[in-house]
Write a protein that holds these residues in place. Structure first.
Motif, short mmCIF file in Angstrom:
data_model
loop_
_atom_site.label_atom_id
_atom_site.label_comp_id
_atom_site.label_asym_id
_atom_site.label_seq_id
_atom_site.Cartn_x
_atom_site.Cartn_y
_atom_site.Cartn_z
N THR A 115 -58.13 139.17 55.35
CA THR A 115 -58.52 139.95 54.18
C THR A 115 -57.81 141.29 54.19
O THR A 115 -57.79 141.98 55.21
N THR A 128 -55.37 128.14 44.90
CA THR A 128 -55.13 129.55 44.61
C THR A 128 -56.11 130.05 43.56
O THR A 128 -56.55 129.28 42.69
N GLY A 131 -56.44 134.91 45.96
CA GLY A 131 -57.07 134.22 47.08
C GLY A 131 -56.36 132.89 47.30
O GLY A 131 -55.99 132.21 46.33
N TYR A 169 -57.74 131.10 55.19
CA TYR A 169 -58.09 131.67 53.89
C TYR A 169 -57.53 133.09 53.80
O TYR A 169 -57.81 133.92 54.68
N ARG A 196 -57.03 136.54 51.24
CA ARG A 196 -57.41 137.21 50.00
C ARG A 196 -56.99 138.67 50.06
O ARG A 196 -57.05 139.31 51.11
N GLY A 249 -64.08 140.07 44.14
CA GLY A 249 -63.04 139.34 43.42
C GLY A 249 -63.62 138.34 42.44
O GLY A 249 -64.85 138.28 42.23
N VAL A 309 -63.15 132.47 43.64
CA VAL A 309 -62.61 132.56 44.99
C VAL A 309 -63.56 131.93 46.00
O VAL A 309 -63.15 131.45 47.07
N TRP A 360 -66.97 133.10 52.72
CA TRP A 360 -66.16 134.29 52.96
C TRP A 360 -66.99 135.31 53.73
O TRP A 360 -68.20 135.44 53.53
#
Length: 485
Positions: free
Chosen positions: A215, A282, A312, A328, A330, A465, A469, A480
């Motif tokens: 992240t 995406t 993301g 992952y 983002r 976001g 996502v 997340w």
């Protein structure tokens, strides 16, 4: 803990674009801090080079002001500042014409034994003309180094063109493509944690790692740099370079030795092993107006913009080590907090004797780049006290602030990287084939987004976001991490 200062040979660092923001905000303050710890030897010089017509005294005045603004108050030492300013010189120069080059050559010839390094803190369009002039005038010697900042191209074709132009005049071993993320202490400690200890490397694979999250979140928008940002977007501005480097260092195989090309060979293998991105893996977003501030479209002055301020991704690496483990990624503007981190989440034990384990999140190694650089390991322990075997999660804290003490200083990324340029150590710099491979991976999805004609999803400022996502992780049964400073 006292850091070791490794001396370097006297050098001349020529900063093209020396009157610009990067020079004043990062380069010059970083060099001043290196001088404070004794790593700028006598006889070294910093030579500003820019279009502005000014005297050495006038340029020194701007440097003094920059140090006053961007150096911590506790390091504002009048005698040291005077010593630093005495090492400053200036040449007014035309990057694409003849003016100033003779004067620069004359200054450098005064100290022919000094290492020569050229920092191109200028627009990318000037990289090739300056490189050509340095070579044609004989200012650049076979031992010189040249430093270039991102963006290193806008796509694969432009990256190849730029690399070709630089290599016309400099050998690859002389070219330092700087990415300040690689100069962060925590990023370098990621390599130390993995390759200097027997604890993690046996577990660093898909058999034991459930997922990896990277992240890079910003709480600010793009106001003030909207014209630039709208031509790049989050994918070009962050993913293709900074986040790609973090991904590579997390996923790469152990190099045979801690050597520039050995390390960069392994990073390149990761990029080449990445599965092609699918649009379904995406998510793109643009922040709305909120909190009395404008939207992304307001800030870039383009109501028809389809450039993303958030992206993301769900990424897979097709090799034996990582097959089946999702990565992952983002990054975005106007998110909940300013946070940059890598989180390696390990799988639950294969058999649990504690029913409560299923409610815990599991072991995780969190590498925090900003703010509060450091590393924590999340583990489960017994909650102290009577009443049965109650488990709680606690962090084993390896934050550098605690290690160094309240007065400890972590060097800025640019401090380490500029000194590595002087040393001739390219380990923490990108090689040309790395840059091209990253663009080769990113180009198809950028093209697919453009051809789809779809707009990025709107999201609220201060959120994590666009809502979609969460589907990237949710489809795998994952969540997340919370974005929190």
């Amino acid at each position: 803990m006292v850091s070791t200062v490794i001396p370097v040979h006297p050098f001349d660092l020529v900063i093209f674009g020396a009157t610009g923001d990067l020079s004043h905000r990062k380069i010059l303050p970083s060099l001043y801090r290196r001088m404070l710890v004794g790593q700028m030897p006598a006889g070294s010089r910093l030579i500003g080079a820019a279009r502005s017509k000014m005297t050495r005294a006038e340029f020194r005045k701007t440097v003094r002001e920059a140090l006053g603004e961007f150096v911590e108050a506790k390091h504002q030492k009048p005698e040291a500042i005077e010593e630093f300013l005495n090492a400053i010189d200036y040449v007014a120069i035309d990057a694409t014409g003849d003016a100033g080059w003779g004067a620069l050559a004359k200054k450098l010839d005064e100290k022919p034994d000094n290492i020569r390094a050229f920092y191109l803190s200028v627009a990318p369009a000037l990289f090739a003309p300056i490189a050509a002039r340095l070579a044609q005038t004989g200012i650049a010697t076979p031992e010189s180094r040249i430093v270039v900042e991102k963006p290193l191209g806008h796509d694969l074709a432009s990256a190849k063109t730029l690399n070709a132009e630089l290599r016309k005049h400099f050998h690859e071993s002389q070219i330092y493509r700087i990415d300040h993320y690689l100069g962060k202490e925590t990023v370098q400690n990621l390599m130390a944690i993995r390759f200097a200890n027997a604890l993690f490397e046996p577990l660093w694979n898909s058999h034991y790692v459930e997922q990896v999250q990277i992240t890079v979140a910003e709480s600010i928008g793009v106001a003030g740099r909207g014209a630039y940002y709208d031509k790049s977007g989050a994918m070009r501005d962050m993913v293709q370079n900074h986040m790609m480097q973090l991904l590579c260092l997390t996923a790469m195989e152990p190099p045979s030795k801690f050597d520039p090309d050995a390390v960069r060979d392994e990073k390149l293998k990761v990029i080449r092993a990445l599965d092609p991105l699918k649009v379904s893996d995406t998510v793109r977003g643009q922040y709305r107006a909120g909190g009395g501030d404008g939207s992304y479209l307001d800030h870039v002055g383009n109501p028809a913009s389809r450039t993303e301020s958030f992206v993301g991704l769900r990424v897979h690496i097709a090799n034996w080590r990582w097959s089946g483990t999702p990565f992952y990624l983002r990054t975005g503007k106007k998110l909940t907090a300013r946070v940059s981190e890598i989180c390696v989440v390990f799988k639950h034990p294969p058999h649990t004797i504690f029913p409560q384990v299923d409610t815990l999140r599991g072991n995780a190694l969190i590498i925090r780049l900003q703010p509060n650089e450091g590393i924590t390991l999340r583990v489960a322990i017994k909650d102290p006290g009577p009443g049965g075997m109650r488990l709680v999660e606690v962090p084993l804290d390896m934050t550098f602030a605690g290690t160094l003490g309240p007065d400890g200083d972590l060097p800025e990324a640019y401090e380490r990287l500029i000194m590595d340029v002087i040393r001739g150590n390219q380990t923490l710099f990108m090689r040309g084939d790395e840059v091209e491979a990253a663009w080769e991976w990113a180009d198809p999805i950028l093209t697919a987004w453009e051809e789809s004609g779809s707009r990025p999803m709107p999201y609220d400022p201060g959120s994590a976001g666009p809502i979609d996502v969460y589907k990237l992780t949710g489809s795998d049964g994952h969540l997340w991490r919370e974005i929190a400073a």
